[in-house]
Write a protein that holds these residues in place. Structure first.
Motif, PDB file in Angstrom:
ATOM      1  N   ASN A  31       0.800  -1.229   0.000  1.00 45.30           N
ATOM      2  CA  ASN A  31       0.000   0.000   0.000  1.00 45.30           C
ATOM      3  C   ASN A  31       0.831   1.276   0.000  1.00 45.30           C
ATOM      4  OD1 ASN A  31      -2.449  -1.393   0.019  1.00 45.30           O
ATOM      5  ND2 ASN A  31      -2.471  -1.551   2.262  1.00 45.30           N
ATOM      6  N   GLY A  32       2.085   1.198   0.461  1.00 45.51           N
ATOM      7  CA  GLY A  32       2.862   2.424   0.582  1.00 45.51           C
ATOM      8  C   GLY A  32       3.902   2.659  -0.489  1.00 45.51           C
ATOM      9  N   CYS A  33       4.226   1.631  -1.275  1.00 46.07           N
ATOM     10  CA  CYS A  33       5.361   1.741  -2.190  1.00 46.07           C
ATOM     11  C   CYS A  33       5.080   2.653  -3.375  1.00 46.07           C
ATOM     12  CB  CYS A  33       5.777   0.361  -2.676  1.00 46.07           C
ATOM     13  SG  CYS A  33       7.162   0.398  -3.837  1.00 46.07           S
ATOM     14  N   LEU A  34       4.047   2.337  -4.168  1.00 49.79           N
ATOM     15  CA  LEU A  34       3.768   3.135  -5.363  1.00 49.79           C
ATOM     16  C   LEU A  34       3.463   4.593  -5.032  1.00 49.79           C
ATOM     17  CD1 LEU A  34       1.752   0.892  -7.857  1.00 49.79           C
ATOM     18  CD2 LEU A  34       4.083   1.753  -8.070  1.00 49.79           C
ATOM     19  N   PRO A  35       2.616   4.866  -4.033  1.00 49.11           N
ATOM     20  CA  PRO A  35       2.387   6.272  -3.686  1.00 49.11           C
ATOM     21  C   PRO A  35       3.676   6.995  -3.309  1.00 49.11           C
ATOM     22  CG  PRO A  35       0.702   4.894  -2.684  1.00 49.11           C
ATOM     23  CD  PRO A  35       1.733   3.962  -3.259  1.00 49.11           C
ATOM     24  N   GLY A  36       4.580   6.272  -2.610  1.00 47.03           N
ATOM     25  CA  GLY A  36       5.852   6.893  -2.237  1.00 47.03           C
ATOM     26  C   GLY A  36       6.713   7.208  -3.443  1.00 47.03           C
ATOM     27  N   LEU A  37       6.775   6.277  -4.393  1.00 46.94           N
ATOM     28  CA  LEU A  37       7.566   6.524  -5.607  1.00 46.94           C
ATOM     29  C   LEU A  37       6.989   7.688  -6.409  1.00 46.94           C
ATOM     30  CD1 LEU A  37       8.335   2.888  -6.800  1.00 46.94           C
ATOM     31  CD2 LEU A  37       9.985   4.591  -6.003  1.00 46.94           C
TER      32      LEU A  37
END
Length: 274
Positions: A31-37
């Protein structure tokens, strides 16, 4: 440690995790990886943006990831912003454009995804999706240790038109992604200029086997257009896994990586106000 340095450390870790094909599906599902990138694509530090693009490009190598990546809030818009931003270096724009084209076509290739899904080797940026770029494989005599690898990095980064590269230290090879108008001879000239290494191009013969094509000595050296506007290359940290025959990866399971991604997400939510 400064916030900018923290951001660079975080995005480098994300990039290293994404370099391992076994991690890519789990990273995209996190849940956090793509939004962070996506947030990193808008960072003012060009090194952070370029490293985030490398991570996204790795993730897009897995066909089953592409539709989710395309639909992730802000992904396509952020890629467009990088492509259109006047301050973006040329190679950064080219990489963003390549990713955009791959994701834009994601809906059209769903029927073909099953056969090819995530089974390709971990070669760096394989494929001909972007006709403005091509991949060259080099065999480098003398590529024996981290010091020599650093010399290779410095030599390749002097060439305008080099988009990215990765090393296969166990077999003394370097896989280079370059603009389609750049000749392989320019890469050979750059490597040979180190005086301690010698490069040959690896190609497939008619029988499907590999051929080594040495760059001719005594011939007029290829004209190399020096690179001045892209950010410094983000060096890979050495690890025991560097001798494996795959793109740069970091020791540790995906469970460790995803746990680390949660920490990264917390970092982003606390400090993303650059």
């Amino acid at each position: 440690m400064s916030r900018e340095l923290d951001a660079l450390t975080v995005v480098n870790q994300l990039r290293d995790l994404a370099a391992d094909p076994l991690n890519r599906r789990a990273i995209v599902q996190d849940n956090g990886c793509l939004p962070g990138l996506i947030l990193f694509l808008d960072h003012p530090n060009p090194q952070v943006v370029y490293s985030a693009l490398l991570a996204v490009r790795y993730l897009a190598e897995c066909r089953t990831n592409r539709e989710k990546m395309k639909g992730e809030l802000g992904m396509m818009l952020s890629l467009q912003n990088v492509m259109q931003k006047s301050s973006s270096p040329g190679e950064t724009k080219l990489l963003a454009s390549e990713i955009y084209e791959i994701l834009q076509a994601a809906g059209n290739e769903a029927e073909q995804a099953e056969a090819a899904s995530c089974r390709r080797k971990a070669h760096f940026f394989l494929g001909s999706t972007n006709k403005r770029a091509k991949t060259v494989v080099l065999h480098i005599d003398g590529l024996d240790d981290p010091t020599r690898r650093s010399l290779c990095e410095e030599a390749l980064l002097k060439i305008r038109g080099v988009i990215s590269f990765t090393f296969q230290m166990a077999v003394k090879r370097c896989v280079v992604r370059i603009r389609s108008d750049i000749k392989a001879e320019a890469l050979g000239t750059a490597i040979n200029s180190t005086k301690v290494m010698k490069a040959a191009q690896v190609v497939k013969g008619e029988d499907g086997g590999e051929l080594m094509l040495p760059f001719q000595e005594g011939a007029e050296e290829a004209v190399v257009e020096h690179n001045e506007d892209i950010p410094d290359y983000l060096p890979e940290e050495e690890s025991p896994s560097q001798e494996q025959d795959k793109a740069v990866t970091r020791v540790g399971s995906i469970t460790d990586g995803v746990g680390w991604l949660s920490t990264a997400a917390n970092f982003l939510s606390r400090s993303f106000y650059w």
